[in-house]
Design a protein around this motif. Structure first.
Motif, short mmCIF file in Angstrom:
data_model
loop_
_atom_site.label_atom_id
_atom_site.label_comp_id
_atom_site.label_asym_id
_atom_site.label_seq_id
_atom_site.Cartn_x
_atom_site.Cartn_y
_atom_site.Cartn_z
N ALA A 23 0.84 10.36 4.63
CA ALA A 23 0.90 9.20 5.54
C ALA A 23 1.80 8.13 4.92
CB ALA A 23 -0.50 8.64 5.77
N PRO A 24 2.57 7.42 5.74
CA PRO A 24 3.50 6.43 5.19
C PRO A 24 2.78 5.22 4.61
CG PRO A 24 3.42 6.27 7.59
CD PRO A 24 2.62 7.48 7.20
N GLY A 25 3.43 4.56 3.66
CA GLY A 25 2.90 3.33 3.12
C GLY A 25 3.22 2.17 4.05
N PHE A 26 2.74 1.02 3.69
CA PHE A 26 2.99 -0.17 4.51
C PHE A 26 2.83 -1.41 3.64
CE2 PHE A 26 -1.50 0.81 4.81
CZ PHE A 26 -2.14 -0.41 4.63
N TYR B 80 0.86 -1.18 0.00
CA TYR B 80 0.00 0.00 0.00
C TYR B 80 0.90 1.23 0.00
CZ TYR B 80 -4.00 -2.96 1.22
OH TYR B 80 -5.00 -3.92 1.22
N ALA B 81 0.79 2.05 -1.02
CA ALA B 81 1.66 3.22 -1.16
C ALA B 81 1.29 4.30 -0.15
CB ALA B 81 1.58 3.77 -2.58
N SER B 82 2.20 5.21 0.10
CA SER B 82 1.93 6.35 0.97
C SER B 82 0.93 7.28 0.28
CB SER B 82 3.22 7.11 1.26
OG SER B 82 3.83 7.53 0.04
N SER B 83 0.16 8.00 1.08
CA SER B 83 -0.82 8.92 0.51
C SER B 83 -1.11 10.03 1.51
CB SER B 83 -2.13 8.18 0.17
OG SER B 83 -2.70 7.62 1.33
N ASP B 84 -1.30 11.22 0.98
CA ASP B 84 -1.62 12.39 1.81
C ASP B 84 -0.61 12.57 2.95
OD1 ASP B 84 -3.86 12.83 0.23
OD2 ASP B 84 -5.11 11.53 1.48
N ARG C 188 8.37 -3.13 11.70
CA ARG C 188 8.58 -1.69 11.84
C ARG C 188 8.52 -1.28 13.31
NH1 ARG C 188 4.27 0.37 9.84
NH2 ARG C 188 3.36 -1.47 8.86
N ARG D 240 -0.56 1.23 9.38
CA ARG D 240 0.51 2.23 9.18
C ARG D 240 1.34 2.41 10.45
NH1 ARG D 240 -3.05 5.99 5.47
NH2 ARG D 240 -2.10 5.53 3.46
#
Length: 330
Positions: free
Chosen positions: A136-139, A130-134, A260, A230
């Motif tokens: 917020a980090p991806g995961f 899941y890519a980062s968006s707005d 993480r 996340r």
């Protein structure tokens, strides 16, 4: 058509109930519904053709027993019959081709979708990114894809080794994952549920043990899940779990897996940051329980021969504590 549809839906309900909601005859997504309509139409046409052939065969056998008068009239009638059959065959094949073409167009991947997820096939598990968006980090997760209900989801499909095929029959058609080539697939669920998928292209020894779960949930639940995923792993408070974390970091586990929030940053195996929240482990082989986690950790080659996870020597106390730590990673 309605009779055939009712029969297929009955079969689909039985199959779906036996296989964990994995049936092309029990569609719950727009792409799968389009494919189901095509299947029903083709089966209906083939049924009519089969009945006509059987009736023609019966008539021919019955007339053969009668006294026939040979002549040009009979030959002309036979020629007309054969011509009509050839014309009908061409028309039916053309109609099926056109119907398949428009079905394929209707399930095409849109240029813009509410969500884009990268799915990378490995031998023998699914890496989900899941890519980062707005901001917020991806995961990353593994073997489990969460999507919001009623939204178009674009899957970017990749392969890290051999050709695989992504197939969640209740939601969409098949799409191959080819090394060095990026393919995409439209995924959409019309109602909440857990939809089981499978690699549909023989990819090696454990091909049959390469399942994927698609969890479709309401937007609110999906947003909560994303927020939880996340976040970094929570530091253990229980002494046994903390001891399990220490043992995990001291063993080769940390060189292959990422958790993480810790020093574990390996990329060979699945990201384990929230492994305890997943429904299954080992790509659908086992339900996620402390017992199954311990069994997998102690002897992965017996459970899934040929996979890339080595056997790591552990004492009984280390095994008990590491499995507790894995279970705690929600």
């Amino acid at each position: 058509m309605s009779v055939i549809r009712a029969l297929l839906l009955s079969i689909g309900a039985i199959v779906s109930g036996c296989s964990g909601n994995q049936s092309a005859l029990a569609p719950n997504g727009a792409p799968a519904i389009h494919v189901e309509h095509l299947i029903i139409w083709i089966i209906a046409v083939c049924t009519v053709v089969w009945i006509l052939v059987m009736v023609s065969l019966g008539v021919a056998l019955w007339r053969k027993r009668r006294v026939e008068t040979q002549g040009r009239t009979t030959e002309r009638r036979l020629a007309m019959t054969v011509s009509a059959a050839v014309t009908a065959t061409v028309a039916i094949v053309a109609a099926m081709t056109i119907a398949s073409f428009y079905t394929t167009r209707s399930i095409g991947v849109p240029g813009k979708a509410a969500l884009t997820i990268t799915v990378r096939a490995q031998q023998w598990w699914w890496q989900v990114i899941y890519a980062s968006s707005d901001g917020a980090p991806g995961f990353q997760t593994a073997n489990e894809i969460h999507i919001p209900v009623g939204e178009d989801v674009r899957l970017e499909l990749e392969s890290a080794d051999v050709i695989h095929s992504f197939w969640v029959p209740s939601l969409a058609g098949k799409q191959d994952l080819v090394p060095g080539r990026a393919n995409s697939l439209l995924l959409r669920a019309e109602k909440p549920g857990v939809y089981r998928g499978q690699c549909a292209e023989f990819c090696g020894l454990q091909h049959s043990h390469m399942a994927v779960m698609v969890v479709a949930e309401a937007q609110v639940d999906y947003a909560s899940w994303v927020a939880a995923q996340r976040a970094d792993a929570i530091a253990p408070a229980d002494p046994a779990v903390a001891s399990g974390q220490s043992a995990f970091m001291a063993k080769p586990c940390a060189a292959c897996h990422t958790i993480r929030g810790t020093s574990a940053n390996g990329t060979t195996g699945p990201d384990l940051t929230h492994v305890g929240s997943r429904q299954t482990i080992a790509a659908g082989l086992l339900e996620t329980t402390r017992g199954s986690l311990a069994a997998w950790i102690v002897d992965p080659q017996t459970l899934k021969p040929g996979n890339n996870m080595p056997m790591v020597p552990l004492t009984s106390i280390e095994l008990r504590n590491i499995s507790a730590y894995m279970e705690s990673l929600k």
